[in-house]
Motif scaffolding. Structure first.
Motif, PDB file in Angstrom:
ATOM      1  N   UNK A  74      -3.069   1.005   1.811  1.00  0.00           N
ATOM      2  CA  UNK A  74      -1.995   1.305   1.845  1.00  0.00           C
ATOM      3  C   UNK A  74      -0.872   0.627   0.417  1.00  0.00           C
ATOM      4  N   UNK A  75      -1.084  -0.254   1.253  1.00  0.00           N
ATOM      5  CA  UNK A  75      -0.558  -1.191  -0.029  1.00  0.00           C
ATOM      6  C   UNK A  75      -0.808  -0.660  -1.931  1.00  0.00           C
ATOM      7  N   UNK A  76      -2.423  -0.932  -2.415  1.00  0.00           N
ATOM      8  CA  UNK A  76      -2.872  -0.234  -3.124  1.00  0.00           C
ATOM      9  C   UNK A  76      -2.690   0.545  -3.827  1.00  0.00           C
ATOM     10  N   UNK A  77      -2.550   1.682  -2.823  1.00  0.00           N
ATOM     11  CA  UNK A  77      -2.165   2.958  -3.073  1.00  0.00           C
ATOM     12  C   UNK A  77      -0.706   3.548  -3.546  1.00  0.00           C
ATOM     13  N   UNK A  82       2.561   4.559  -7.532  1.00  0.00           N
ATOM     14  CA  UNK A  82       4.630   4.438  -8.176  1.00  0.00           C
ATOM     15  C   UNK A  82       4.553   3.297  -9.546  1.00  0.00           C
ATOM     16  N   UNK A  83       3.353   3.312 -10.000  1.00  0.00           N
ATOM     17  CA  UNK A  83       3.029   2.720 -11.395  1.00  0.00           C
ATOM     18  C   UNK A  83       3.339   1.205 -11.372  1.00  0.00           C
ATOM     19  N   UNK A  84       2.870   0.144 -10.488  1.00  0.00           N
ATOM     20  CA  UNK A  84       2.716  -0.960 -10.654  1.00  0.00           C
ATOM     21  C   UNK A  84       1.425  -1.165 -11.069  1.00  0.00           C
ATOM     22  N   UNK A  85       1.691  -2.821 -10.829  1.00  0.00           N
ATOM     23  CA  UNK A  85       0.066  -3.407 -11.398  1.00  0.00           C
ATOM     24  C   UNK A  85      -0.195  -4.099 -10.494  1.00  0.00           C
ATOM     25  N   UNK A  86      -1.974  -4.302  -9.974  1.00  0.00           N
ATOM     26  CA  UNK A  86      -2.077  -5.096  -9.095  1.00  0.00           C
ATOM     27  C   UNK A  86      -2.801  -6.511  -9.995  1.00  0.00           C
ATOM     28  N   UNK A  87      -2.043  -8.059  -9.916  1.00  0.00           N
ATOM     29  CA  UNK A  87      -2.187  -9.360 -10.960  1.00  0.00           C
ATOM     30  C   UNK A  87      -3.900  -9.785 -10.250  1.00  0.00           C
ATOM     31  N   UNK A  88      -3.691  -9.903  -8.691  1.00  0.00           N
ATOM     32  CA  UNK A  88      -4.607  -9.868  -8.367  1.00  0.00           C
ATOM     33  C   UNK A  88      -5.675  -9.711  -6.999  1.00  0.00           C
ATOM     34  N   UNK A  89      -6.286  -9.616  -6.496  1.00  0.00           N
ATOM     35  CA  UNK A  89      -7.284  -9.092  -5.250  1.00  0.00           C
ATOM     36  C   UNK A  89      -7.423  -7.691  -5.634  1.00  0.00           C
ATOM     37  N   UNK A  90      -8.026  -7.198  -4.456  1.00  0.00           N
ATOM     38  CA  UNK A  90      -7.570  -7.544  -2.546  1.00  0.00           C
ATOM     39  C   UNK A  90      -9.068  -9.179  -2.717  1.00  0.00           C
ATOM     40  N   UNK A  91      -8.470  -9.896  -2.028  1.00  0.00           N
ATOM     41  CA  UNK A  91      -9.206 -11.525  -2.040  1.00  0.00           C
ATOM     42  C   UNK A  91      -9.182 -11.298  -0.105  1.00  0.00           C
ATOM     43  N   UNK A  92     -10.474 -12.463   0.038  1.00  0.00           N
ATOM     44  CA  UNK A  92     -10.380 -12.430   1.369  1.00  0.00           C
ATOM     45  C   UNK A  92      -9.616 -14.393   1.332  1.00  0.00           C
ATOM     46  N   UNK A 101       1.104  -8.163  -6.594  1.00  0.00           N
ATOM     47  CA  UNK A 101       1.164  -6.818  -7.196  1.00  0.00           C
ATOM     48  C   UNK A 101       2.217  -7.058  -8.275  1.00  0.00           C
ATOM     49  N   UNK A 102       2.388  -6.670  -9.355  1.00  0.00           N
ATOM     50  CA  UNK A 102       4.341  -6.598 -10.080  1.00  0.00           C
ATOM     51  C   UNK A 102       4.239  -5.152  -9.769  1.00  0.00           C
ATOM     52  N   UNK A 103       5.611  -5.120  -9.605  1.00  0.00           N
ATOM     53  CA  UNK A 103       5.653  -3.671  -8.885  1.00  0.00           C
ATOM     54  C   UNK A 103       7.038  -3.577 -10.645  1.00  0.00           C
ATOM     55  N   UNK A 104       7.151  -1.791 -10.459  1.00  0.00           N
ATOM     56  CA  UNK A 104       8.319  -1.539 -11.605  1.00  0.00           C
ATOM     57  C   UNK A 104       9.327  -2.013 -11.481  1.00  0.00           C
ATOM     58  N   UNK A 105      10.044  -2.505 -12.337  1.00  0.00           N
ATOM     59  CA  UNK A 105      11.302  -3.477 -13.086  1.00  0.00           C
ATOM     60  C   UNK A 105      10.578  -4.694 -12.647  1.00  0.00           C
ATOM     61  N   UNK A 106       9.441  -5.647 -12.463  1.00  0.00           N
ATOM     62  CA  UNK A 106       8.766  -6.923 -12.835  1.00  0.00           C
ATOM     63  C   UNK A 106       9.075  -7.311 -11.226  1.00  0.00           C
ATOM     64  N   UNK A 107       9.299  -7.111 -10.019  1.00  0.00           N
ATOM     65  CA  UNK A 107       8.416  -7.952  -8.811  1.00  0.00           C
ATOM     66  C   UNK A 107       8.051  -8.318  -9.263  1.00  0.00           C
ATOM     67  N   UNK A 108       7.422  -9.747  -8.282  1.00  0.00           N
ATOM     68  CA  UNK A 108       5.867  -9.507  -8.553  1.00  0.00           C
ATOM     69  C   UNK A 108       5.977 -10.467  -6.585  1.00  0.00           C
TER      70      UNK A 108
END
Length: 123
Positions: A74-77, A82-92, A101-108
């Motif tokens: 659900x986080x991926x969706x 919202x136009x964010x970017x997955x920076x790494x993962x999903x990983x075990x 993930x980096x969200x719009x506005x810059x929060x990682x």
């Protein structure tokens, strides 16, 4: 995909040196402690202590917090919608599955879906 816990990340040089201060501050013992790649991590109270050398910590320092969620899918969706970017993962990872993930506005933010054993450590 409710967030069930949020950990503030605290980057430290040495976990064994840092933990006694957080035990005193929180009145708690670490609920989780585990190695990951070249790092050592411990969850205590609302904090996730991340320990390692400056070189080992460098790729993680931009991540502001770790959020424990019930569904990483659900986080991926949501990130995608919202136009964010997955920076790494999903990983075990030692505690289940994660992604950063980096969200719009810059929060990682790091998101973790705990497996049953890790969920049992949550109070």
């Amino acid at each position: 995909m409710p967030v069930v816990r949020t950990y503030t990340r605290v980057y430290v040089d040495d976990l064994d040196t840092a933990l006694p201060t957080f035990v005193e501050l929180t009145g708690e013992q670490p609920s989780l402690r585990f190695p990951y790649r070249d790092l050592e991590l411990a969850a205590i109270g609302g904090h996730l202590l991340v320990a390692g050398t400056p070189e080992a910590l460098a790729p993680y320092r931009a991540t502001h917090a770790t959020l424990i969620v019930t569904s990483l899918d659900e986080v991926l969706a949501l990130v995608d919608a919202l136009g964010g970017e997955v920076l790494d993962g999903p990983n075990t990872v030692p505690t289940g599955r994660n992604l950063t993930a980096r969200h719009p506005g810059g929060a990682v933010l790091e998101y973790v879906e705990f497996h049953a054993e890790a969920r049992a450590t949550m109070q």
